[in-house]
Enzyme design. Structure first.
Site, PDB file in Angstrom:
ATOM      1  CB  CYS A   2      -0.914   0.013   1.216  1.00  0.00           C
ATOM      2  SG  CYS A   2      -2.004   1.459   1.292  1.00  0.00           S
ATOM      3  CD  GLU A 107      -1.187  -1.609  -5.243  1.00  0.00           C
ATOM      4  OE1 GLU A 107      -0.276  -1.255  -6.034  1.00  0.00           O
ATOM      5  OE2 GLU A 107      -1.064  -1.615  -4.011  1.00  0.00           O
TER       6      GLU A 107
END
Length: 225
Positions: A2, A107
């Site tokens: 992340c 992402e």
């Protein structure tokens, strides 16, 4: 992994949702649609059951103690599978767990010869909490805990941040929570009420910011000849 998050909710609304009292430690809070590692992020902690919030740098740093010295890359993610044993994280995991509120995270999905940024968020776009750990020395820093992906994330990336349900916040924050419960909280789970959407490549540049970064992509219609 992340490596990019967004948090643009009003501070008063965040205080109400996550149960902390406004204080000078959060005076520097600024909404942002594009927060990268080493930036300051909002972190919610608990002491004797009382929640507090502050701003911390995103990414553990260890100065000269880290392999590679002070120039070593900050550790902005901690793997759920090893967080309890890895020397860089185990003390924080045992005693200094925190909530990291976000409106969403990014992402990059590979396909079509390139990578498309995807914004992962609640369908109502309200904030939610990621599982985090923090240090206070030598600097106030925090790291996001990640796990294997669920069905929503599997086609996008092989890792995802651990999202905590509201009912699990107290257990995560409590330093007395037993190891078995913590282990269960870190297991991959489905995210009802969450979705993804492709967004602008503008998020690729950390200096870019603004609501347009999470706006749905609009594709130009073909011209009729």
């Amino acid at each position: 992994m992340c490596g990019r998050i967004s948090l643009f909710a009003e501070l008063g609304d965040l205080a109400s949702q996550f149960g902390f009292v406004l204080n000078p430690a959060v005076d520097g809070y600024q909404p942002s649609w594009n927060i990268a590692p080493t930036a300051r992020i909002l972190v919610v902690t608990a002491d004797a059951g009382e929640r507090a919030a502050g701003l911390m740098r995103w990414g553990f740093t260890f100065g000269g103690q880290a392999r590679g010295g002070s120039s070593a890359r900050p550790l902005f993610n901690a793997r759920a599978e090893t967080v309890a044993e890895r020397p860089a994280f185990r003390a924080a995991y045992a005693q200094r767990r925190c909530l990291i509120p976000v409106n969403g995270f990014y992402e990059w999905q590979t396909g079509g010869g390139g990578k498309t940024p995807m914004w992962i968020h609640r369908t109502d776009e309200r904030p939610f909490a990621l599982a985090g750990i923090y240090n206070l020395h030598p600097d106030a820093t925090a790291s996001i805990v990640t796990s294997a992906p669920n069905s929503l994330m599997a086609s996008i990336h092989h890792r995802m941040p651990v999202v905590l349900d509201a009912g699990d916040h107290d257990a995560w924050l409590d330093p007395c929570t037993d190891a078995a419960t913590l282990h269960d909280l870190l297991q991959p789970r489905e995210w009802p009420g969450m979705t993804t959407r492709p967004v602008s490549n503008g998020v690729n540049r950390a200096g870019n910011d603004g609501a347009g970064l999470v706006a749905p992509l609009t594709r130009a219609m073909p011209r009729l000849l």
